[in-house]
Enzyme design. Structure first.
Site, PDB file in Angstrom:
ATOM      1  NE  ARG A  40      11.919  13.680  -9.952  1.00 31.51           N
ATOM      2  CZ  ARG A  40      12.448  14.872 -10.207  1.00 31.51           C
ATOM      3  NH1 ARG A  40      11.988  15.947  -9.624  1.00 31.51           N
ATOM      4  NH2 ARG A  40      13.443  14.985 -11.065  1.00 31.51           N
ATOM      5  CE1 TYR A  94      -3.573   5.877   8.973  1.00 33.99           C
ATOM      6  CE2 TYR A  94      -1.955   7.357   8.007  1.00 33.99           C
ATOM      7  CZ  TYR A  94      -2.416   6.083   8.253  1.00 33.99           C
ATOM      8  OH  TYR A  94      -1.713   5.020   7.781  1.00 33.99           O
ATOM      9  CG  ASP A 166      -6.856  13.606   5.982  1.00 34.04           C
ATOM     10  OD1 ASP A 166      -7.773  13.244   5.222  1.00 34.04           O
ATOM     11  OD2 ASP A 166      -5.914  12.857   6.316  1.00 34.04           O
TER      12      ASP A 166
HETATM   13  C1  LIG Z   1      -7.642   9.938   7.169  1.00 28.59           C
HETATM   14  C2  LIG Z   1      -6.379   9.438   6.556  1.00 28.59           C
HETATM   15  N1  LIG Z   1      -5.473  10.319   6.101  1.00 28.59           N
HETATM   16  C3  LIG Z   1      -4.315   9.922   5.540  1.00 28.59           C
HETATM   17  C4  LIG Z   1      -3.999   8.584   5.422  1.00 28.59           C
HETATM   18  C5  LIG Z   1      -2.703   8.174   4.773  1.00 28.59           C
HETATM   19  O1  LIG Z   1      -2.954   7.804   3.478  1.00 28.59           O
HETATM   20  P1  LIG Z   1      -2.043   6.727   2.631  1.00 28.59           P
HETATM   21  O2  LIG Z   1      -2.189   5.427   3.342  1.00 28.59           O
HETATM   22  O3  LIG Z   1      -2.642   6.784   1.288  1.00 28.59           O
HETATM   23  O4  LIG Z   1      -0.655   7.241   2.696  1.00 28.59           O
HETATM   24  C6  LIG Z   1      -4.912   7.627   5.869  1.00 28.59           C
HETATM   25  C7  LIG Z   1      -4.605   6.182   5.746  1.00 28.59           C
HETATM   26  O5  LIG Z   1      -5.213   5.348   6.341  1.00 28.59           O
HETATM   27  C8  LIG Z   1      -6.140   8.061   6.453  1.00 28.59           C
HETATM   28  O6  LIG Z   1      -7.048   7.196   6.905  1.00 28.59           O
END
Ligand SMILES: Cc1ncc(COP(=O)(O)O)c(C=O)c1O
Length: 374
Positions: A40, A94, A166
């Site tokens: 951690r 997302y 992202d």
């Molecule tokens: C573009 C994107 N960002 C973040 C996430 C979240 O990731 P995790 O499912 O690994 O928590 C996803 C999950 O589908 C995603 O498609």
């Protein structure tokens, strides 16, 4: 500095063997050691080996890996935000990230606005005195829109805002947001970085200064990753460039073929000239346009039958793996959105999202054609 293909394979920090040994111990000696090893604390050899590789791939100075993409995203946001702050998010992100924002931010009195991906470069009019962070995702889910990251970074710099991207759909092979002026890159490693639909993790890559801030909160939130999963990630990263290059090429072929198919009304793929963001995508996605594409069947009533008749392509959630998967966002990732909101985002029942894997592209095209023929 090696090429991306070589960086994926070569472990900079070697422990005699070519691969990092798996360190599973949670109890470690402390007398005579400067740093106390503890999973951690994000400082085990396995964690560090992955972070090192991802930093080199993303051109970042430092980073952290987490037990999920969501843990990475939440930790980054809550590291920099406090009550009274405001954040600008692009609308096409997302669904789980939207849920995190809408359910958690009000508890901490953090305000937010959503801006359409197309308008992210012009978000200046929405910047408030208390705006701290601009967060976007590109390419986005499920319409594969592309945000102009240089434009976002320019506005953010002018107003002293922190930028977070992202970059899950792009991978570090296709796009490097830090080189475009973005401060922090996040990945759901569960997708392309892992690449085999068998592990869950997240990554953050940034400057040393910002990583030090995130690290302090990360210690408190505790979303670290275990050594066994780290070992699988290290293994997966070796083939990342190979996989993504193949996925780029196959997605381009499939998108081009689907465009010619009379049963399909629209194909969403940034590699196609007709895609509204093609010019921006060609500029910032230097490695390729990615393995994700979406399309709409002309006859929405046939969507269920089409999915049911696929033999090779697997109707499944998640994405980015070696197996080609398909899903209907209106019934999966965006099923919880009120219909009006969903339609306003352009997510109709006829929309299907394809995550192209590494199978022979001729087999994939035949599977699609056969499922449509019947
Ligand atoms: C573009 C994107 N960002 C973040 C996430 C979240 O990731 P995790 O499912 O690994 O928590 C996803 C999950 O589908 C995603 O498609």
């Amino acid at each position: 500095m090696y090429s991306k293909e070589t960086t994926c394979v070569y472990n900079q920090q070697q422990h005699q063997g070519v691969n990092t040994p798996i360190f599973t111990s949670t109890a470690n000696r402390y007398i005579g050691f400067d740093e106390i090893l503890y999973p951690r604390n994000f400082n085990t050899e396995n964690q560090k080996a992955i972070v090192d590789k991802l930093c080199r791939l993303e051109h970042g100075e430092a980073g952290l890996i987490f037990s999920s993409g969501t843990a990475a995203i939440a930790t980054v946001l809550f590291s920099f935000l406090k009550a009274g702050d405001h954040v600008l998010f692009s609308q096409e992100i997302y669904g789980g990230t939207v849920k995190l924002i809408e359910e958690e931010f009000p508890k901490y009195n953090i305000a937010f606005d959503f801006v359409s991906s197309a308008d992210m470069g012009n978000m200046e009019s929405l910047v408030r005195e208390n705006t701290r962070v601009v967060y976007t995702e590109t390419p986005s889910n499920p319409l594969i829109s592309v945000v102009d990251l240089e434009a976002v970074a320019a506005v953010a710099k002018k107003h002293n805002l922190l930028t977070v991207v992202d970059s899950t759909f792009a991978t570090p092979i296709n796009q490097n947001p830090i080189l475009l002026g973005i401060d922090i890159v996040v990945h759901s490693g569960t997708k392309y970085l892992g690449g085999h639909h068998d592990l869950c993790f997240g990554a953050v890559i940034t400057s040393q200064r910002l990583k030090d801030v995130i690290y302090q909160s990360a210690l408190n939130f505790g979303g670290s990753l275990n050594g066994l999963d780290c070992y699988l990630i290290e293994r997966s990263l070796k083939t990342l460039a190979l996989r993504v290059e193949k996925q780029n090429a196959s997605a381009m072929k499939i998108a081009t073929a689907l465009q010619e198919n009379p049963q399909i009304s629209t194909v969403y793929y940034p590699g196609l000239q007709q895609h509204p963001n093609h010019v921006v995508a060609a500029r910032q996605m230097t490695g390729g346009f990615g393995g994700m594409l979406s399309f709409e069947l002309k006859d929405v009533a046939k969507t269920g039958a089409f999915l049911g008749r696929l033999q090779l392509i697997i109707p499944a959630l998640s994405l980015g793996g070696v197996d080609t998967t398909i899903c209907q966002p209106s019934k999966s990732s965006h099923a919880n959105l009120p219909e009006e909101e969903r339609l306003a985002l352009g997510i109709r029942d006829s929309l299907l999202r394809l995550s192209v894997g590494i199978e022979d592209v001729a087999d994939l095209l035949r599977d699609i054609e056969n499922a449509m023929k019947h």
